[in-house]
Write a protein that holds these residues in place. Structure first.
Motif, PDB file in Angstrom:
ATOM      1  N   GLN A 195      46.777  27.756  37.715  1.00  0.00           N
ATOM      2  CA  GLN A 195      44.923  27.659  37.895  1.00  0.00           C
ATOM      3  C   GLN A 195      46.089  28.717  38.937  1.00  0.00           C
ATOM      4  O   GLN A 195      44.899  30.062  39.005  1.00  0.00           O
ATOM      5  CB  GLN A 195      44.381  26.914  38.744  1.00  0.00           C
ATOM      6  N   LEU A 196      47.185  28.894  39.748  1.00  0.00           N
ATOM      7  CA  LEU A 196      47.702  29.832  40.450  1.00  0.00           C
ATOM      8  C   LEU A 196      47.637  30.894  39.528  1.00  0.00           C
ATOM      9  O   LEU A 196      47.882  31.953  40.411  1.00  0.00           O
ATOM     10  CB  LEU A 196      48.671  28.886  41.501  1.00  0.00           C
ATOM     11  N   ILE A 197      48.210  31.146  38.721  1.00  0.00           N
ATOM     12  CA  ILE A 197      48.593  32.232  38.116  1.00  0.00           C
ATOM     13  C   ILE A 197      47.624  33.396  38.005  1.00  0.00           C
ATOM     14  O   ILE A 197      47.434  34.517  37.893  1.00  0.00           O
ATOM     15  CB  ILE A 197      48.991  32.016  36.619  1.00  0.00           C
ATOM     16  N   GLY A 198      46.509  32.499  38.440  1.00  0.00           N
ATOM     17  CA  GLY A 198      45.455  33.951  38.146  1.00  0.00           C
ATOM     18  C   GLY A 198      44.959  34.576  39.306  1.00  0.00           C
ATOM     19  O   GLY A 198      44.253  35.413  39.500  1.00  0.00           O
ATOM     20  N   SER A 199      45.902  33.702  40.173  1.00  0.00           N
ATOM     21  CA  SER A 199      45.550  34.396  41.538  1.00  0.00           C
ATOM     22  C   SER A 199      46.460  36.304  41.734  1.00  0.00           C
ATOM     23  O   SER A 199      46.245  37.193  42.317  1.00  0.00           O
ATOM     24  CB  SER A 199      46.494  34.010  42.764  1.00  0.00           C
ATOM     25  N   ILE A 200      46.688  36.502  40.058  1.00  0.00           N
ATOM     26  CA  ILE A 200      46.633  38.187  39.704  1.00  0.00           C
ATOM     27  C   ILE A 200      46.136  39.302  39.805  1.00  0.00           C
ATOM     28  O   ILE A 200      46.600  39.988  40.496  1.00  0.00           O
ATOM     29  CB  ILE A 200      48.297  38.117  38.487  1.00  0.00           C
ATOM     30  N   SER A 201      44.576  38.707  40.005  1.00  0.00           N
ATOM     31  CA  SER A 201      43.753  39.346  40.016  1.00  0.00           C
ATOM     32  C   SER A 201      42.648  38.637  41.231  1.00  0.00           C
ATOM     33  O   SER A 201      42.045  39.727  41.932  1.00  0.00           O
ATOM     34  CB  SER A 201      42.751  38.365  38.870  1.00  0.00           C
ATOM     35  N   THR A 202      43.606  38.188  41.940  1.00  0.00           N
ATOM     36  CA  THR A 202      42.071  37.796  43.544  1.00  0.00           C
ATOM     37  C   THR A 202      43.752  37.630  45.063  1.00  0.00           C
ATOM     38  O   THR A 202      43.203  37.765  45.816  1.00  0.00           O
ATOM     39  CB  THR A 202      42.045  36.175  43.027  1.00  0.00           C
ATOM     40  N   ASN A 203      44.918  38.091  44.680  1.00  0.00           N
ATOM     41  CA  ASN A 203      45.909  38.155  45.401  1.00  0.00           C
ATOM     42  C   ASN A 203      46.571  39.324  45.593  1.00  0.00           C
ATOM     43  O   ASN A 203      48.039  39.786  45.837  1.00  0.00           O
ATOM     44  CB  ASN A 203      46.551  36.357  45.675  1.00  0.00           C
ATOM     45  N   PHE A 204      46.644  40.214  44.626  1.00  0.00           N
ATOM     46  CA  PHE A 204      47.022  41.543  44.439  1.00  0.00           C
ATOM     47  C   PHE A 204      45.852  42.688  44.619  1.00  0.00           C
ATOM     48  O   PHE A 204      44.689  42.617  43.712  1.00  0.00           O
ATOM     49  CB  PHE A 204      47.589  41.250  43.099  1.00  0.00           C
ATOM     50  N   THR A 205      46.302  43.300  45.264  1.00  0.00           N
ATOM     51  CA  THR A 205      45.212  44.266  44.358  1.00  0.00           C
ATOM     52  C   THR A 205      45.662  45.317  43.258  1.00  0.00           C
ATOM     53  O   THR A 205      46.700  45.091  42.978  1.00  0.00           O
ATOM     54  CB  THR A 205      45.689  46.334  45.791  1.00  0.00           C
TER      55      THR A 205
END
Lengths: 253, 181
Positions: free
Chosen positions: B59-69
């Protein structure tokens, strides 16, 4: 003989660049190593620096969350959205000018609309303005406290929602907007401006910044998910809703 | 020239696998970096089920779209791919001419990775780069950077591309003693 001398001269002439070339790799590796190791140790690995490889498993976990245990206890003076007695509490240390905090604010609103209505999750908001990156964030943190002073918890959250909605982030909010937001959420702007100009919340905000750092926060948003049994889980950055939900489910067991 | 070198390297399925593996590891490292503490906590907690231990990192891999510009996500992916390609090329090269390693290329590659790591860390507000610079007493430098630290990621990608170019050149160079004019 003459041939040998010529050969030696050539060797000498080429030895210097060869030596430089030979040193290039070690130097580059050392620089890369220092940069990467330094960054890992002082950033991501902060919570784990005290780990002992051979330590018993339970002790290892305790050491990992050691810094999290220094989190200032949640009290009624905190800004809490949802049921204050919820089994799972998410303590968020946030910077109003951080674009990822703006994004995470929306994620947390979604979390609360799903878990908040049943009283399963409480959202605790604390200040963590990163002055080096966003010089306007500290003033905005004061504005939030002023909203709370005048209108209590409800106005605090109304102000926070509106602030995160209108700010373009990255230090982009015009300070003139702060009283306008106050007016928008129904506050007395004269009282609000007086409060905003005072220094009465400086210490409170600084204490929360210090606490964020003590618990391991080195960027924003920095969150600590407190479970039913008091166990704490660190969550760094604007993580997706699915990851936050997974962590809530884990913490509520 | 680079295409020719890439064809030579990736004709070998093991090297292709190596490139993909390295690229995936670099990408996962970048995405999980802010939450390595959480991942470790969960992995070492015996009360956490296997399902959660597997699912949460996914699930944390999804942070590429939320925690990155958009920019930082882009160069993070590019750096991961370039690093995978670079490692495969370097392995190919080392297997054949161990005494003639393009040292400049290796150095450029390592500096590219180091710079890339700093850039990747800056994806979250203040995390990696800010901590490193604060320790060095130079956090004010960030305010002078127009892209707020993404420069390091871009430089990292450029250096890796340069290292690949230099290594490709060496791979294509025939093993002959050149006649001096």
């Amino acid at each position: 003989m003459e041939h040998n001398t010529e050969h030696e001269t050539k060797t000498l002439a080429t030895s210097s660049p060869a030596l430089t070339n030979a040193l290039t790799i070690p130097i580059a590796v050392v620089i890369a190593g220092v940069l990467i190791a330094g960054a890992v140790i002082y950033s991501g690995g902060k919570n784990d620096s005290s780990n002992t490889v051979n330590a018993p498993q339970q002790q290892q976990v305790a050491q990992q969350t050691g810094d999290l245990e220094k989190m200032t206890p949640i009290t009624s003076s905190d800004h809490i959205r949802g049921n204050p007695d919820a089994p799972v509490k998410i303590v968020e240390y946030s910077d109003t000018e951080c674009p990822f905090c703006k994004r995470f604010h929306t994620t947390m609103q979604e979390v609360m609309s799903e878990y908040g209505k049943d009283g399963k999750v409480a959202w605790v908001y604390r200040h963590f303005p990163l002055d080096q990156l966003h010089s306007k964030a500290r003033k905005e943190a004061i504005a939030l406290e002023c909203a709370n002073e005048q209108g209590g918890n409800d106005k605090f959250w109304s102000y926070a929602d509106r602030l995160y909605e209108v700010t373009p982030a990255n230090n982009g909010l015009d300070p003139a907007e702060l009283p306008k937001i106050a007016q928008y959420v129904g506050l007395d702007t004269v009282k609000f401006n007086t409060c905003l100009g005072s220094a009465k919340y400086n210490k409170h905000i600084e204490d929360e910044v210090q606490n964020a750092q003590t618990t391991g926060g080195n960027g924003t948003p920095w969150s600590i998910v407190v479970g039913k049994d008091g166990k704490k889980y660190p969550l760094s950055g604007a993580q997706p809703l699915s990851a936050v939900k997974q962590l809530i489910d884990l913490a509520s067991k | 020239m680079i295409l020719e070198a890439l064809q030579k390297v990736f004709r070998n399925s093991r090297l292709t696998l190596l490139a993909i593996t390295v690229a995936v590891i670099v990408f996962l490292f970048a995405v999980w970096l802010p939450n390595l503490g959480l991942i470790k906590t969960i992995l070492f907690d015996s009360s956490v089920s296997i399902g959660v231990k597997v699912n949460l990192p996914i699930q944390l891999i999804g942070s590429i779209s939320t925690n990155f510009t958009l920019l930082s996500a882009l160069y993070t992916i590019i750096i991961a791919i370039l690093f995978g390609v670079y490692v495969a090329m370097l392995t190919y090269f080392l297997k054949r001419r161990i005494k003639e390693v393009g040292q400049g290329g290796v150095a450029t590659g390592f500096l590219g990775i180091a710079s890339g790591v700093l850039g990747v860390g800056c994806a979250a507000c203040g995390s990696f780069l800010l901590t490193s610079l604060t320790l060095a007493g130079a956090s004010g430098v960030l305010t002078l950077l127009p892209l707020g630290g993404s420069e390091f990621g871009i430089i990292g990608a450029v250096l890796l591309a340069l290292a690949i170019h230099m290594t490709a050149k060496k791979i294509i160079d025939p093993l002959v003693c050149k006649v001096e004019a």
